[in-house]
Scaffold this active site. Structure first.
Site, mmCIF file in Angstrom:
data_model
loop_
_atom_site.group_PDB
_atom_site.id
_atom_site.type_symbol
_atom_site.label_atom_id
_atom_site.label_comp_id
_atom_site.label_asym_id
_atom_site.label_seq_id
_atom_site.Cartn_x
_atom_site.Cartn_y
_atom_site.Cartn_z
ATOM 1 N N ASP A 448 44.903 30.470 46.887
ATOM 2 C CA ASP A 448 45.938 31.511 46.830
ATOM 3 C C ASP A 448 46.707 31.555 48.147
ATOM 4 O O ASP A 448 46.273 31.001 49.168
ATOM 5 C CB ASP A 448 45.229 32.854 46.571
ATOM 6 C CG ASP A 448 46.108 33.868 45.885
ATOM 7 O OD1 ASP A 448 47.337 33.673 45.859
ATOM 8 O OD2 ASP A 448 45.559 34.870 45.376
ATOM 9 N N ASP A 517 51.452 36.667 38.413
ATOM 10 C CA ASP A 517 50.490 37.760 38.345
ATOM 11 C C ASP A 517 50.827 38.696 37.189
ATOM 12 O O ASP A 517 50.081 39.626 36.905
ATOM 13 C CB ASP A 517 50.496 38.547 39.658
ATOM 14 C CG ASP A 517 49.631 37.886 40.713
ATOM 15 O OD1 ASP A 517 48.924 36.913 40.379
ATOM 16 O OD2 ASP A 517 49.658 38.331 41.866
HETATM 17 C C1 DGJ Z 1 46.911 37.166 43.931
HETATM 18 C C2 DGJ Z 1 46.609 36.291 42.751
HETATM 19 O O1 DGJ Z 1 47.780 35.886 42.127
HETATM 20 C C3 DGJ Z 1 45.669 37.038 41.826
HETATM 21 O O2 DGJ Z 1 45.465 36.301 40.650
HETATM 22 C C4 DGJ Z 1 44.388 37.284 42.550
HETATM 23 O O3 DGJ Z 1 43.742 36.079 42.817
HETATM 24 C C5 DGJ Z 1 44.650 38.058 43.829
HETATM 25 N N1 DGJ Z 1 45.681 37.446 44.619
HETATM 26 C C6 DGJ Z 1 43.392 38.170 44.650
HETATM 27 O O4 DGJ Z 1 43.599 38.744 45.861
#
Ligand code: DGJ
Length: 691
Positions: A448, A517
């Site tokens: 990430d 997200d």
């Molecule tokens: C952002 C990601 O896109 C989410 O899926 C998740 O992993 C969060 N970060 C975790 O902090």
């Protein structure tokens, strides 16, 4: 032979297309042709002679140079801008020699006076009808040369009628929105200045003069780079259209030292006479078959803990969920954020990449063992490029973050960005992450990156500080590559707060991506559609979550089955009937996923523009089997029959389509609409079989 040459003119040929260039009478390397392949080399136009009719409308501005530089009376966009050590700021390149190496054409140019050589690389991908381009600059002298702009290529499309530019825009939670608009005179700039690819624009373009999803000429392309990039689409005042593509020149700087090379990222581009759908399928094949580290392999069905418990992971809670996940048919259990030292919220822990002692007193192994015993592989989330001020790492190395002297270090999501341009930072991360991967049989990494840049400084760097933009990305690539080499069986996912790092550069290291997200199924349909313009379903993780519980579980499953199916929800709270339904969809998904992940995708009706009805179809490469998805998210008034038309069938073969009467030829199905009687927020999945 994909490269043909004759009298300082070259034609790169793919199965159906050709790209021609050559020296013009003034000795300039000039674009000649890009389109359908022609029978004879003589069919391609000659390089256009210098053409102008007044000092203001002079030849330099009208010549379609392959790699124009800043010099002459010329105000169209150049690809290259430099400053030599004596202050000279123009670059005057002359052709030196050509080399054909396999499927690659190399054209060597050199500055008429200064010790700079530029090699333009062209590689034909005959099977994909694509051409790849990049440039290498070499300083052959003894003083540094300052680079201020070095783009990968200028792509020329045929002159004449004006074009429409299609590109992808968006924001966090709303990536991959499709924009198709007339390209008017001037320069349209799409870019990232955020240090990652960005949620806002994608390094992708398509130009057309009236194409549809299924017909018409489209020129399209992308850049393989995961940092600051730029597309400058220029419609000149002389009727020509060019796409400039490469590293962003905004705040860019590079001191090319004596004897050193600078290699630009690559850009890939193609031409099709068959519309946007064909352009996408070409890119899908290219990504799957030439870029991805693991190639054309099926990706597993995963469970991810994030939307179920956020940071609240520990051995017990995860073991309970894992049991339910296994009973549903999940193959890969991924523990998201929250597992490492001091990580209970987003304000602490990043940088300290070892298991949190309270949540995992005996390390990750006991949980991994339980997950494995349930028949699932285990994966974890990491965010290597970041550090929280509240972490052991930051306390020990406050100078390891990007920063400027005398300026506040602005946090985003409570975190600062580690300066991945630094080798010591890369080495620290390699050591820590390698240990986690070596201590545990981990099969999946979700990588990430949750903030964009501020204070892009590197105060103790002795060279040109603005190199940090490029060196940062090179550092990310090195980190990724080293971990991949040491752990070749691990699947990697690129995530950046959703779809902030989706590009063809990262796909040399990442097997799949997390596109957004936003996991509301209704929004996801549009995001998935935009994503599919350049990227295949094989790399598109798609999850059933509870972000939009008002939409049926069926609909949510169907939407996620259009990519690599996953679940992120507290499944321990799902009722027995919900679990039963999940089991059924997962079982069906496992049957159809070779078609979805590895087949050809056809966008039948747009989720972004289709008025509430959308459809997408996937066909096996041999066209013997397919699967159709349709979704309704809005009922217009008056409600008209909801129509879709299948694509991609063999016209002569005979097919059945589950849920629709009759056996018809492929042509029969493809020349008539089918009516999909869906209520609002209804969806269907139907299998297509050749009989
Ligand atoms: C952002 C990601 O896109 C989410 O899926 C998740 O992993 C969060 N970060 C975790 O902090």
């Amino acid at each position: 032979m994909p490269v043909r040459s004759q009298n300082n003119a070259w034609v790169l040929e793919t199965q159906h297309t050709a790209y021609a260039l050559g020296l013009n009478p003034a000795g300039l390397l000039t674009h000649r042709y890009w389109g359908a392949k022609l029978p004879y080399i003589e069919d391609y136009p000659a390089a256009p002679a210098p053409d102008g009719w007044a000092s203001f409308n002079n030849p330099p501005q009208r010549t379609p140079e392959e790699y124009p530089t800043f010099h002459e009376i010329k105000f169209t966009e150049p690809c290259l801008k430099t400053t030599f050590s004596d202050g000279t700021r123009t670059t005057v390149l002359a052709f030196d020699r050509a080399e054909i190496v396999g499927e690659e054409l190399r054209l060597h140019l050199r500055d008429q006076h200064y010790p700079l050589t530029v090699t333009l690389h062209y590689r034909a991908y005959p099977d994909y009808d694509l051409i790849e381009r990049w440039a290498t600059l070499r300083n052959t002298g003894s003083d540094p040369i300052q680079l201020e702009r070095v783009w990968s290529a200028q792509w020329h499309v045929p002159e004449g009628e004006p074009y429409h530019l299609t590109h992808l825009y968006g924001h966090w939670m709303g990536e991959f929105q499709i924009q198709r608009a007339p390209l008017t005179q001037g320069v349209t700039v799409l870019e990232s200045r955020r240090i990652h690819t960005s949620h806002h624009h994608s390094p992708y373009f398509a130009l057309d003069r009236g194409a549809t999803e299924t017909s018409g000429e489209v020129w399209f392309g992308a850049l393989a780079w995961s940092g600051n990039w730029k597309i400058a689409a220029e419609a000149t005042d002389f009727g020509s259209t060019r796409i400039n593509i490469g590293l962003n020149d905004w705040d860019f700087g590079w001191a090319l030292r004596p004897g050193e090379d600078f290699v630009t990222p690559t850009t890939i581009a193609g031409y099709t006479p068959d519309g946007f759908g064909a352009a996408s399928r070409t890119l899908h094949d290219y990504v799957r078959q030439t870029i991805l580290p693991h190639g054309n392999v099926i990706h597993p069905m995963l469970y991810n803990s994030w939307e179920a418990v956020f940071f609240d992971v520990d051995v017990e809670s995860q073991s309970r969920v894992a049991e339910v996940a296994a009973s549903l048919g999940v193959e890969l259990f991924v523990m998201d954020d929250g597992w490492f030292h001091g990580r209970n919220l987003d304000n602490a822990g990043l940088g300290d990449w070892w298991p949190d002692e309270k949540k995992f007193p005996d390390g990750l192994k006991p949980l991994v063992d339980r997950v494995n015993a349930l028949g699932m592989d285990f994966g974890i989330w990491i965010e290597p490029e970041m550090v929280n001020p509240d972490s052991d790492l930051y306390r020990a190395h406050p100078d390891w973050v990007l920063h400027f002297a005398n300026r506040e270090r602005v946090t985003g999501r409570g975190q600062l960005i580690l300066n991945l341009a630094r080798k010591d930072v890369q080495d620290y991360l390699i050591e820590k992450l390698d240990k986690v991967l070596s201590d545990n049989p981990i099969k999946f990494i979700k990588w990430d990156m949750n903030r964009t840049v501020s204070e892009p400084g590197w105060p103790d760097y002795e060279g040109e500080a603005r190199e940090v933009w490029v060196r940062y990305v090179q550092g990310v690539y090195r980190l990724w590559q080293t971990l991949r080499e040491r752990h070749p069986d691990v699947l990697f996912q690129s995530c950046s707060g959703g779809g902030g790092r989706v590009d063809m550069g990262i796909l040399r290291y990442a097997d799949q991506v997390w596109p957004s997200d936003n996991t509301r199924a209704t929004a996801r349909l549009g995001i998935q559609e935009g994503f599919s313009l350049a990227m295949p379903a094989l790399i598109m993780e798609a999850q059933v979550t509870e972000m939009e519980r008002e939409v049926s579980l069926t609909f949510r499953f169907h939407a996620a089955m259009c990519g690599v199916l996953g679940i992120s929800a507290d499944i321990t709270r799902w009722s027995e009937s919900e679990r039963e339904e999940a089991r059924r969809w997962i079982a069906l998904y496992k049957q159809i996923r070779p078609i979805v992940q590895l087949g050809d995708q056809y966008r039948l009706r747009s989720a972004q523009f289709g008025g509430g009805l959308s459809g997408v179809q996937y066909m096996r490469k041999d066209k013997r089997e397919g699967v159709l998805f349709a979704f309704r998210t809005y009922i217009p008034d008056p409600a008209l029959p909801q129509r879709l038309r299948l694509q991609g069938l063999n016209p002569e073969a005979r097919y059945t389509v589950e849920g629709f009467d009759g056996v018809k030829s492929g042509a029969g199905w493809m020349r008539q609409d089918i009516v999909v009687p869906l209520m609002n927020f209804d969806s269907i999945v139907r299998r297509i079989h050749q009989v």
